[in-house]
Design a protein around this motif. Structure first.
Motif, mmCIF file in Angstrom:
data_model
loop_
_atom_site.group_PDB
_atom_site.id
_atom_site.type_symbol
_atom_site.label_atom_id
_atom_site.label_comp_id
_atom_site.label_asym_id
_atom_site.label_seq_id
_atom_site.Cartn_x
_atom_site.Cartn_y
_atom_site.Cartn_z
ATOM 1 N N THR A 294 36.038 49.282 29.405
ATOM 2 C CA THR A 294 35.113 49.030 28.304
ATOM 3 C C THR A 294 34.408 50.326 27.912
ATOM 4 O OG1 THR A 294 33.203 48.544 29.712
ATOM 5 C CG2 THR A 294 34.737 46.735 29.250
ATOM 6 N N GLU A 369 33.868 40.180 28.029
ATOM 7 C CA GLU A 369 34.526 41.423 27.607
ATOM 8 C C GLU A 369 36.041 41.300 27.710
ATOM 9 O OE1 GLU A 369 31.051 44.634 28.857
ATOM 10 O OE2 GLU A 369 32.390 43.825 30.373
ATOM 11 N N ASN A 372 37.202 39.049 24.759
ATOM 12 C CA ASN A 372 37.094 39.784 23.498
ATOM 13 C C ASN A 372 38.201 40.827 23.373
ATOM 14 O OD1 ASN A 372 34.844 38.313 22.816
ATOM 15 N ND2 ASN A 372 33.375 39.882 23.407
#
Length: 578
Positions: A294, A369, A372
């Motif tokens: 990320t 996360e 997504n």
């Protein structure tokens, strides 16, 4: 003297006999596994004694008592593990070269660093019989039949084709090894030769300034001991190889070819001895793992099972279970055109954790996360044991994430009343996770040390001592390999993952359960010692979207006990929302 000051002095002075026993057991547990068992019993008594007393948990323990436990923790942190007693790990660590231990169905139960390269596999994955030279296949097959109790070929010598070197092979011993309480033996394969590793080549290049070509000529001569054979393998003239050998002799200072062989043997042996006893780090047995990084630097490791183009289903594992599903799962999922997307939760495997967040927020953030990043929404979510907790939290925060949920196994958030019926070890650890996580961390470190020293079976036998069905899974070599890999997936980053999972069992998701607006099928075991149909019916009464399905002949490890039944319920949920 005011009351607060008096309480503080009492906390300083009162150290009970039980406190002293706990301190003694803590120090003894560093080396004595029986002391560890007694430590858990005494902590249970201690928590019973102080749980209902007045004051915060910080004031329930005498400071002198805490200071002694801190001293034990400091001692523990300074100590190394001198030797490993796990019989499977010992088999692969006793040799300076490739070694592997297999279950009777040829799944890797244990493997060393050299074995990963030479056999082309890793723990939890299957061993490819293509690694066995065709001339040795009949011998190897006879040993495998004996492991499955269809013959008596308990040991032999076979020829292995080295995965890491196309033109190399080595002789290996293959033999059966029995463990206590196991219905079948394991199959061990260990090299009988001194292997030449890539590290050996690098050391020779650095020490003697040999070129890549010269190192390769040296390696082939070390294995073949004949210049003509080296020339034939390299497709060059004997004269060319003789010229290269003269250069190698000059650079190394060896006075003869025999001296050169001895030099190579010394370097190869020393290099292998440096890795002797090194166990392989955890790797995805499916060999499909990908890492999402990320923008904040969080690493999310994930893998998948089933149909690569199938309907995506989010699958979140529970504590120490479910990394690998039994072999038939892949076939069932592929036939149903389903792709399980399986992220490793924070601190598991190769996924990082964020300790600035609470355990629940950390798990939910990773889940969000991950979904997504893969563009997942309105899919079926499956949670094993506490794996359902972050799914419930994420669905409550973002109601469009899931179209249906499936919960597999016991989870305290779905049945809080069952906490009172937990066996003493589990109940004690969970209570410490709720009230005194720092003290749980010390106990976890002691347990982790025991597990490192005595192997994963030390943990499994204790964790499932109260559930005979689970012990059967842990003692069957075929399924034990799956559970051992799941435990390694949990333990690879140390004790913090375990402690934070213990804390997450108490996560406040009751309101999320009450507000759940999509269907959830809760598959619960009937033989875990906790099952009470009335209690689970109260869950259905709380929320009409929840359906409880008792699963007969299952306990904590139900994913391995009724795999097809559980997968069929997942398939049913998917089919209703395709």
């Amino acid at each position: 003297m005011n009351d607060d000051r008096k309480m503080e002095e009492d906390s300083e002075q009162v150290v009970s006999n039980l406190d002293l026993e706990i301190v003694s057991d803590t120090f003894r547990s560093i080396v004595d596994q029986n002391a560890f068992d007694q430590l858990i019993i005494n902590w249970n008594q201690k928590l019973n004694a102080v749980e209902n007393t007045d004051g915060s948990w910080g004031n329930k323990f005498a400071s002198a008592f805490i200071a002694q436990l801190d001293a034990a923790g400091d001692t523990l942190d300074r100590l190394d593990i001198s030797e490993y007693s796990d019989p499977l790990e010992r088999i692969v660590s006793e040799v300076a070269g490739p070694a592997v231990v297999l279950s009777p169905d040829l799944r890797v139960a244990s493997i060393n660093v050299e074995g990963i390269d030479s056999f082309g596999t890793n723990a939890g994955a299957f061993f490819s019989e293509d690694r066995v030279d065709p001339a040795s296949r009949k011998i190897f097959d006879a040993v495998v039949r004996a492991a499955n109790q269809r013959g008596n070929a308990a040991q032999s010598v076979i020829h292995i084709i080295d995965q890491g070197k196309d033109d190399a092979s080595f002789h290996a011993e293959v033999f059966l090894t029995w463990l206590p309480n196991r219905s079948k033996p394991y199959i061990a394969i260990r090299t009988l030769e001194l292997a030449w590793s890539s590290a050996t080549s690098n050391r020779l290049k650095q020490a003697f300034d040999l070129t890549d070509a010269e190192v390769e000529v040296g390696r082939q001569f070390f294995q073949l001991c004949d210049l003509g054979a080296v020339a034939q393998k390299r497709g060059v003239s004997r004269h060319t190889v003789r010229t290269q050998m003269k250069t190698i002799l000059f650079k190394t200072g060896a006075s003869s070819q025999a001296d050169l062989i001895r030099l190579f043997a010394m370097v190869a042996s020393r290099q292998l001895l440096e890795t002797r006893g090194l166990r392989s780090t955890w790797r995805d047995p499916l060999d499909r793992e990908k890492i999402i990084v990320t923008p904040e630097g969080r690493k999310i490791a994930w893998t998948w099972m089933g149909d690569p183009k199938g309907t995506p289903v989010l699958f979140l594992r529970g504590m120490a279970m479910g990394y690998l599903l039994p072999t038939q799962a892949e076939v069932i999922l592929s036939k149903a055109r389903i792709k399980l997307l399986i992220p490793s939760r924070p601190g598991y495997g190769n996924s990082s954790m964020d300790e600035a967040l609470s355990p629940l927020d950390d798990n939910r953030a990773l889940l969000q996360e991950f979904m997504n990043a893969l563009g997942l929404s309105n899919c079926v979510g499956v949670g094993l044991s506490d794996g359902i907790i972050p799914i419930l939290a994420e669905q409550d925060l973002h109601p469009g994430k899931f179209c249906a949920l499936v919960s597999v196994g016991f989870n305290g958030c779905l049945n809080r009343a069952a906490f009172k019926k937990l066996p003493v070890p589990q109940a004690t650890l969970l209570r410490l996770g709720k009230y005194a996580p720092d003290l749980l961390e010390l106990i976890a470190k002691l347990g982790f040390r025991m597990m490192q020293k005595h192997g994963l079976d030390w943990y499994l036998e204790r964790a499932h001592a109260s559930t005979p069905l689970d012990l059967q899974i842990c003692r069957s070599p075929e399924t034990a390999t799956l559970v051992r890999d799941a435990c390694a997936h949990l333990a690879v980053q140390g004790t913090r993952t375990f402690v934070r999972d213990m804390q997450m069992f108490h996560a406040p998701v009751d309101d999320a359960i009450d507000r759940l607006a999509v269907s959830m099928c809760s598959l619960v075991p009937t033989e875990d010692g906790l099952f009470d149909l009335d209690e689970y019916q109260e869950l259905e009464n709380r929320n009409q979207n929840i359906t409880v399905v008792p699963v007969e002949n299952t306990a904590d490890l139900m994913i391995y006990q009724q795999t097809e039944f559980i997968l069929n319920h997942i398939i049913k949920a998917v089919d209703q929302h395709r």
